[in-house]
Design a protein around this motif. Sequence first.
Motif, short mmCIF file in Angstrom:
data_model
loop_
_atom_site.label_atom_id
_atom_site.label_comp_id
_atom_site.label_asym_id
_atom_site.label_seq_id
_atom_site.Cartn_x
_atom_site.Cartn_y
_atom_site.Cartn_z
N VAL A 130 0.85 -1.18 0.00
CA VAL A 130 0.00 0.00 0.00
C VAL A 130 0.89 1.24 0.00
CG1 VAL A 130 -1.86 -1.19 1.22
CG2 VAL A 130 -0.13 0.08 2.52
N GLN A 131 0.28 2.40 -0.23
CA GLN A 131 1.02 3.66 -0.15
C GLN A 131 0.86 4.24 1.24
OE1 GLN A 131 0.21 6.48 -3.24
NE2 GLN A 131 1.66 8.01 -2.46
N ASP A 132 1.97 4.66 1.81
CA ASP A 132 1.96 5.21 3.16
C ASP A 132 1.17 6.52 3.20
OD1 ASP A 132 2.50 5.47 5.83
OD2 ASP A 132 4.47 6.40 5.54
N VAL A 133 0.47 6.72 4.30
CA VAL A 133 -0.34 7.92 4.49
C VAL A 133 0.19 8.66 5.72
CG1 VAL A 133 -2.65 8.86 4.87
CG2 VAL A 133 -2.34 6.81 3.47
N LYS A 134 0.42 9.95 5.58
CA LYS A 134 0.91 10.76 6.68
C LYS A 134 0.00 11.98 6.84
CE LYS A 134 4.45 10.00 8.31
NZ LYS A 134 4.92 9.15 9.41
N LYS A 135 -0.65 12.08 8.00
CA LYS A 135 -1.56 13.19 8.30
C LYS A 135 -2.66 13.33 7.24
CE LYS A 135 1.94 15.84 10.83
NZ LYS A 135 2.69 17.13 10.93
N GLY A 136 -3.20 12.19 6.81
CA GLY A 136 -4.30 12.20 5.87
C GLY A 136 -3.91 12.42 4.43
N LYS A 137 -2.62 12.52 4.13
CA LYS A 137 -2.16 12.74 2.77
C LYS A 137 -1.29 11.58 2.30
CE LYS A 137 -2.13 17.81 3.04
NZ LYS A 137 -1.30 19.03 2.87
N MET A 138 -1.40 11.28 1.01
CA MET A 138 -0.58 10.23 0.44
C MET A 138 0.88 10.68 0.48
SD MET A 138 -3.13 8.42 -0.01
CE MET A 138 -2.21 6.97 -0.48
N ARG A 139 1.74 9.78 0.90
CA ARG A 139 3.13 10.17 1.14
C ARG A 139 3.99 9.95 -0.09
NH1 ARG A 139 7.13 7.83 5.90
NH2 ARG A 139 8.88 9.22 5.46
N PHE A 140 4.79 10.97 -0.42
CA PHE A 140 5.79 10.90 -1.48
C PHE A 140 7.13 11.36 -0.90
CE2 PHE A 140 1.75 11.48 -3.57
CZ PHE A 140 1.81 10.67 -4.69
N VAL A 141 8.19 10.72 -1.33
CA VAL A 141 9.51 11.18 -0.91
C VAL A 141 9.93 12.34 -1.82
CG1 VAL A 141 10.21 8.95 0.00
CG2 VAL A 141 10.72 9.51 -2.37
N SER A 142 10.66 13.26 -1.26
CA SER A 142 11.07 14.45 -2.01
C SER A 142 12.24 14.13 -2.93
CB SER A 142 11.47 15.57 -1.05
OG SER A 142 10.39 15.95 -0.24
N ASN A 143 12.38 14.96 -3.96
CA ASN A 143 13.54 14.88 -4.84
C ASN A 143 14.63 15.77 -4.25
OD1 ASN A 143 12.14 13.29 -6.87
ND2 ASN A 143 11.07 15.18 -7.42
N VAL A 144 15.44 15.20 -3.38
CA VAL A 144 16.53 15.97 -2.77
C VAL A 144 17.66 16.05 -3.79
CG1 VAL A 144 18.13 16.13 -0.84
CG2 VAL A 144 15.83 15.22 -0.48
N PHE A 145 17.90 17.23 -4.28
CA PHE A 145 18.87 17.44 -5.36
C PHE A 145 20.23 16.83 -5.00
CE2 PHE A 145 22.02 19.86 -7.74
CZ PHE A 145 21.50 19.82 -9.01
N PRO A 146 20.84 16.09 -5.93
CA PRO A 146 20.46 15.89 -7.33
C PRO A 146 19.70 14.59 -7.59
CG PRO A 146 22.69 15.14 -7.04
CD PRO A 146 22.22 15.60 -5.69
N HIS A 147 19.11 13.99 -6.57
CA HIS A 147 18.48 12.68 -6.71
C HIS A 147 17.01 12.82 -7.09
CE1 HIS A 147 22.15 11.37 -4.86
NE2 HIS A 147 21.86 11.95 -3.72
N LYS A 148 16.55 11.91 -7.94
CA LYS A 148 15.14 11.86 -8.35
C LYS A 148 14.48 10.65 -7.74
CE LYS A 148 11.28 12.54 -10.59
NZ LYS A 148 10.52 11.51 -9.86
N GLY A 149 13.60 10.88 -6.73
CA GLY A 149 12.91 9.77 -6.10
C GLY A 149 13.88 8.79 -5.46
N TYR A 150 13.51 7.53 -5.47
CA TYR A 150 14.39 6.47 -4.96
C TYR A 150 15.46 6.17 -6.00
CZ TYR A 150 11.08 5.49 -1.17
OH TYR A 150 10.29 5.58 -0.05
#
Length: 520
Positions: A130-150
């Motif tokens: 499943v997709q993790d939920v945090k505070k009622g919102k679907m959770r996505f990891v940030s694109n911490v420069f210079p990385h894209k996602g995982y």
Amino acid sequence: MQFTFYFSHFMFHACITVLSLRLSTNSLNAFKFLTTTTSFALPTLAPVSLFSNISKIMTSSYSVEPRGKFYTENYKLFLKNEFGQPISPFHDIPLVASEDNETYNMVVEVPRWTNAKLEISKSEPLNPIVQDVKKGKMRFVSNVFPHKGYIWNYGAFPQTWEDPKVVHPGTEASGDNDPLDVCDISSIIVPSGSVIQVKVLGILAMIDEGETDWKVIAINTADPLSVLLNDVTDVEKFKPGLLHATLEWFKYYKVPDGKPTNAFGYKNKFRNKEFALEIINETHGFWKNLIGIGSEEKLSEEDCGGIQRMSISVNESPYLITSEQAQEYVSGSAEYDSEAAPVTDPKASEFFFINAPTVTFQEVVTEVAAPAEEPVVVEENGGDVVAVENGAANDESSEVSAAEPSEEPAPVEPEPVEPAPVSTAEETEPSEAVTESVPPEPVTPAAPSEVVPEETKENGDVEVALEPAESSEAPPAVVDGAGDAVISEQAAPAKPVESEEPQAETPAATEVMDTTESGN
């Protein structure tokens, strides 16, 4: 050339066999003659790597059944075995994939380069992804420069569990109550729910909010490079910079959410394969206690953090259910909607820059005045003057009341005005010349920090330091004692003063920049 020799040799004996048949030799004797006199071995041809790799991926006996709508809370990805029966990826998939214990089964939760934080559910029956939920919102990891996602295929080892009541001496922190996390560093991107066979290379001890969160470094055996990687030191040899990027990713990936950086045990070292296998075997033993194998005392719901422990294949477990019961859980979920929900979270598309100043964007409204029109004067009611502008009469505040009519003044003839002489470019004094505005010089971005080479210890561990390398450019960050990047403000260089005398050419920046001991 070698094949031609073998073929000629075979044809020679075939001709002898034909002659023997013509001499009324029994056919059975002729075949025996052929097989006994023709003794050679064809060279073993290696299979084409492309098809062999595809076969390794496609021979997985597991499949998936999605339910619900992707990017919503009702989305669930159930796994099924070779018989089409729903299973638990947490409990029903064996940990070891080969008899020699060299490869392990990995359940892929998040494909590389994606942002949705998908994970094996611990609270749902059959533990779907499943997709993790945090505070009622679907959770996505940030694109911490210079990385894209995982930056790898991210997932977990089945039949492992990090016991929250066991404190590891190397991290001085207890387990995080999750399966053992795995980073597949291969070049093959596989979808969520895939079960792949990986070779273990090393492990990283991350401390996430006071809990031990092991990260196993492994590679998909379908990757041709897997035959050359046997330990964590080989990763730095064949994929230089990947270990540093991995350490950096795990350190900063929660900072955009307002959380502190993560810490690591063993002085930021990636431990070798031998140590990683010890952790895998240890967590496998914890999993057995979780589902009641080899232990008379069952763990309570509180001790196991509310983990659903039912399975259809672990016969020793008291939480065994039938395949019909498992199918009921799947059928009770929402119907699958092939159209994914729109992603509005900017984390999935925008980049986050560590230590960048906060910028608040305000909407700037530019007012453009309408061109003024000459008012039309109309005389009404015996001399009252009303100004009419833009076709409409002004209000009382804009009305001008004239006094009693008086004698009209004598017209005044305008004096002739001589036009001013136009100065040419040659006659214009230097002080009167029009100076064009010079745009500001563009700011040259500082070069990104280079990867500090990993140091290989005598015991096979690899130590990574998160520090920027020395650079001739003014580096954007200074690494403090904790390894955090700190922005260093530097004054803008003064512009040279123009003079009539020729000046010597300014030396390059690399020649005039002082370099301190810290590399800045």
